[in-house]
Design a protein around this motif. Sequence first.
Motif, PDB file in Angstrom:
ATOM      1  N   HIS A 172       0.830  -1.219   0.000  1.00  0.00           N
ATOM      2  CA  HIS A 172       0.000   0.000   0.000  1.00  0.00           C
ATOM      3  C   HIS A 172       0.856   1.257   0.000  1.00  0.00           C
ATOM      4  O   HIS A 172       0.476   2.273  -0.601  1.00  0.00           O
ATOM      5  N   GLN A 173       2.028   1.199   0.624  1.00  0.00           N
ATOM      6  CA  GLN A 173       2.936   2.350   0.528  1.00  0.00           C
ATOM      7  C   GLN A 173       3.401   2.546  -0.913  1.00  0.00           C
ATOM      8  O   GLN A 173       3.479   3.681  -1.404  1.00  0.00           O
ATOM      9  N   LEU A 174       3.694   1.444  -1.596  1.00  0.00           N
ATOM     10  CA  LEU A 174       4.090   1.551  -3.011  1.00  0.00           C
ATOM     11  C   LEU A 174       2.941   2.083  -3.853  1.00  0.00           C
ATOM     12  O   LEU A 174       3.147   2.900  -4.768  1.00  0.00           O
ATOM     13  N   PHE A 175       1.729   1.625  -3.568  1.00  0.00           N
ATOM     14  CA  PHE A 175       0.567   2.126  -4.327  1.00  0.00           C
ATOM     15  C   PHE A 175       0.432   3.648  -4.140  1.00  0.00           C
ATOM     16  O   PHE A 175       0.134   4.381  -5.086  1.00  0.00           O
ATOM     17  N   ASP A 176       0.635   4.119  -2.893  1.00  0.00           N
ATOM     18  CA  ASP A 176       0.561   5.564  -2.631  1.00  0.00           C
ATOM     19  C   ASP A 176       1.633   6.314  -3.431  1.00  0.00           C
ATOM     20  O   ASP A 176       1.365   7.375  -4.014  1.00  0.00           O
ATOM     21  N   GLN A 177       2.840   5.756  -3.450  1.00  0.00           N
ATOM     22  CA  GLN A 177       3.930   6.398  -4.197  1.00  0.00           C
ATOM     23  C   GLN A 177       3.638   6.393  -5.688  1.00  0.00           C
ATOM     24  O   GLN A 177       3.906   7.370  -6.396  1.00  0.00           O
ATOM     25  N   LEU A 178       3.077   5.270  -6.175  1.00  0.00           N
ATOM     26  CA  LEU A 178       2.739   5.192  -7.600  1.00  0.00           C
ATOM     27  C   LEU A 178       1.685   6.247  -7.960  1.00  0.00           C
ATOM     28  O   LEU A 178       1.806   6.933  -8.987  1.00  0.00           O
ATOM     29  N   ALA A 179       0.686   6.399  -7.102  1.00  0.00           N
ATOM     30  CA  ALA A 179      -0.365   7.386  -7.374  1.00  0.00           C
ATOM     31  C   ALA A 179       0.208   8.803  -7.402  1.00  0.00           C
ATOM     32  O   ALA A 179      -0.265   9.659  -8.166  1.00  0.00           O
ATOM     33  N   ALA A 180       1.219   9.063  -6.570  1.00  0.00           N
ATOM     34  CA  ALA A 180       1.831  10.394  -6.556  1.00  0.00           C
ATOM     35  C   ALA A 180       2.695  10.614  -7.802  1.00  0.00           C
ATOM     36  O   ALA A 180       2.726  11.718  -8.361  1.00  0.00           O
ATOM     37  N   GLU A 195      -5.680   5.478 -13.228  1.00  0.00           N
ATOM     38  CA  GLU A 195      -7.025   5.392 -12.669  1.00  0.00           C
ATOM     39  C   GLU A 195      -7.210   4.176 -11.770  1.00  0.00           C
ATOM     40  O   GLU A 195      -7.952   4.222 -10.782  1.00  0.00           O
ATOM     41  N   SER A 196      -6.525   3.082 -12.118  1.00  0.00           N
ATOM     42  CA  SER A 196      -6.780   1.824 -11.416  1.00  0.00           C
ATOM     43  C   SER A 196      -5.508   0.995 -11.372  1.00  0.00           C
ATOM     44  O   SER A 196      -4.746   0.936 -12.337  1.00  0.00           O
ATOM     45  N   LEU A 197      -5.309   0.343 -10.233  1.00  0.00           N
ATOM     46  CA  LEU A 197      -4.162  -0.545 -10.062  1.00  0.00           C
ATOM     47  C   LEU A 197      -4.655  -1.786  -9.354  1.00  0.00           C
ATOM     48  O   LEU A 197      -5.297  -1.707  -8.300  1.00  0.00           O
ATOM     49  N   ARG A 198      -4.381  -2.946  -9.942  1.00  0.00           N
ATOM     50  CA  ARG A 198      -4.759  -4.212  -9.289  1.00  0.00           C
ATOM     51  C   ARG A 198      -3.542  -5.130  -9.283  1.00  0.00           C
ATOM     52  O   ARG A 198      -2.845  -5.253 -10.289  1.00  0.00           O
ATOM     53  N   LEU A 199      -3.315  -5.765  -8.146  1.00  0.00           N
ATOM     54  CA  LEU A 199      -2.170  -6.671  -8.014  1.00  0.00           C
ATOM     55  C   LEU A 199      -2.592  -7.901  -7.208  1.00  0.00           C
ATOM     56  O   LEU A 199      -3.183  -7.784  -6.132  1.00  0.00           O
ATOM     57  N   PHE A 211       2.746   1.568 -18.776  1.00  0.00           N
ATOM     58  CA  PHE A 211       3.915   0.677 -18.780  1.00  0.00           C
ATOM     59  C   PHE A 211       4.931   1.092 -17.720  1.00  0.00           C
ATOM     60  O   PHE A 211       5.481   0.257 -17.000  1.00  0.00           O
ATOM     61  N   ALA A 212       5.181   2.400 -17.640  1.00  0.00           N
ATOM     62  CA  ALA A 212       6.192   2.881 -16.685  1.00  0.00           C
ATOM     63  C   ALA A 212       5.785   2.569 -15.250  1.00  0.00           C
ATOM     64  O   ALA A 212       6.607   2.126 -14.435  1.00  0.00           O
ATOM     65  N   ALA A 213       4.519   2.789 -14.934  1.00  0.00           N
ATOM     66  CA  ALA A 213       4.052   2.551 -13.564  1.00  0.00           C
ATOM     67  C   ALA A 213       4.122   1.057 -13.225  1.00  0.00           C
ATOM     68  O   ALA A 213       4.511   0.683 -12.109  1.00  0.00           O
ATOM     69  N   CYS A 214       3.749   0.225 -14.171  1.00  0.00           N
ATOM     70  CA  CYS A 214       3.770  -1.223 -13.930  1.00  0.00           C
ATOM     71  C   CYS A 214       5.206  -1.705 -13.710  1.00  0.00           C
ATOM     72  O   CYS A 214       5.490  -2.462 -12.768  1.00  0.00           O
ATOM     73  N   GLN A 215       6.108  -1.250 -14.579  1.00  0.00           N
ATOM     74  CA  GLN A 215       7.522  -1.650 -14.426  1.00  0.00           C
ATOM     75  C   GLN A 215       8.074  -1.194 -13.079  1.00  0.00           C
ATOM     76  O   GLN A 215       8.736  -1.956 -12.364  1.00  0.00           O
ATOM     77  N   LEU A 275       6.460  -0.488 -10.316  1.00  0.00           N
ATOM     78  CA  LEU A 275       5.843  -1.190  -9.187  1.00  0.00           C
ATOM     79  C   LEU A 275       6.472  -2.566  -8.973  1.00  0.00           C
ATOM     80  O   LEU A 275       6.777  -2.953  -7.840  1.00  0.00           O
ATOM     81  N   ILE A 276       6.692  -3.299 -10.058  1.00  0.00           N
ATOM     82  CA  ILE A 276       7.261  -4.647  -9.907  1.00  0.00           C
ATOM     83  C   ILE A 276       8.710  -4.557  -9.417  1.00  0.00           C
ATOM     84  O   ILE A 276       9.137  -5.320  -8.552  1.00  0.00           O
ATOM     85  N   ASP A 277       9.463  -3.595  -9.958  1.00  0.00           N
ATOM     86  CA  ASP A 277      10.844  -3.417  -9.482  1.00  0.00           C
ATOM     87  C   ASP A 277      10.871  -3.103  -7.983  1.00  0.00           C
ATOM     88  O   ASP A 277      11.685  -3.656  -7.230  1.00  0.00           O
ATOM     89  N   GLU A 278      10.004  -2.203  -7.542  1.00  0.00           N
ATOM     90  CA  GLU A 278       9.979  -1.820  -6.125  1.00  0.00           C
ATOM     91  C   GLU A 278       9.488  -2.975  -5.250  1.00  0.00           C
ATOM     92  O   GLU A 278       9.973  -3.176  -4.142  1.00  0.00           O
ATOM     93  N   MET A 279       8.508  -3.725  -5.754  1.00  0.00           N
ATOM     94  CA  MET A 279       8.036  -4.895  -5.011  1.00  0.00           C
ATOM     95  C   MET A 279       9.198  -5.835  -4.708  1.00  0.00           C
ATOM     96  O   MET A 279       9.329  -6.350  -3.588  1.00  0.00           O
ATOM     97  N   LYS A 280      10.033  -6.070  -5.725  1.00  0.00           N
ATOM     98  CA  LYS A 280      11.149  -6.996  -5.551  1.00  0.00           C
ATOM     99  C   LYS A 280      12.227  -6.438  -4.626  1.00  0.00           C
ATOM    100  O   LYS A 280      13.144  -7.146  -4.243  1.00  0.00           O
ATOM    101  N   ARG A 281      12.114  -5.167  -4.275  1.00  0.00           N
ATOM    102  CA  ARG A 281      13.094  -4.546  -3.387  1.00  0.00           C
ATOM    103  C   ARG A 281      12.611  -4.484  -1.940  1.00  0.00           C
ATOM    104  O   ARG A 281      13.423  -4.611  -1.019  1.00  0.00           O
ATOM    105  N   VAL A 282      11.298  -4.286  -1.734  1.00  0.00           N
ATOM    106  CA  VAL A 282      10.854  -3.999  -0.363  1.00  0.00           C
ATOM    107  C   VAL A 282       9.750  -4.901   0.182  1.00  0.00           C
ATOM    108  O   VAL A 282       9.551  -4.925   1.409  1.00  0.00           O
TER     109      VAL A 282
END
Lengths: 146, 81
Positions: free
Chosen positions: A63-71, A77-81, A108-112, A114-121
């Motif tokens: 959820h912290q990553l989702f907040d950062q992505l939205a900023a 408009e929508s993000l599902r994981l 594409f940029a947001a998806c890439q 998000l996955i990179d950050e997921m693998k980090r934190v």
Amino acid sequence: MKRLLLLTTDPIDEPALVAARQMGAGMGAAISFSGVVRGSEAGAPISAIAYEAFGAMAEHQFHQLFDQLAARWPTVESLRLVHRLGVVKVNEASLWVEVVAPHRGEAFAACQWLIDEMKRVVPIWKKPVPNEPVGRAVSPPARDEF
Amino acid sequence: MRVTVHLWSYFRDLAGTARLEIELPVGSSIAQLLDAVYRVQPKLAGLRKSTLIAVGVDYQRADYPLQPGDEVSLFPPVQGG
């Protein structure tokens, strides 16, 4: 931004997820990514990967990553994981991500990102499940099991 | 003060336990907690440089001042996806 996060031991039902997609009239890009378990890990054949998560922290970090992505991409408009936990067999999806945005660039940029950050934190770990030896003898059940 | 340490992934396997209870002087930092953990779980000491540390559900640095009752998690680099 609408968001869905699901950590589940159930198989990822991609057709159902796509069928449930909702897009506003101004949205022109819906991109999705499936991460699928490969049949080898570090050069050795495997039958599956067992995923383990520190669930409460994983949800918090997502959820912290989702907040950062939205900023960073306010037009998304929508993000599902969806992330599988437990044993995921080879060729099955362990991860599914969808981003809906007005244009493909930010989607594409947001998806890439998000996955990179997921693998980090995000505290999720995997353990390969080796293949069963080919041709291994299987003992018949004992007589009193019939 | 008493601090609970949760071990995840192969840290748990190496230690043979998922949970440790560690007694520390009041005001101790995470770095001091790690020293205490490695005294009772020396197999984890060699992994110190790659160890990720959280208090509750947030990452913290080694100089973070611990409070009585804190729940600290130690784990290896994450591998989601």
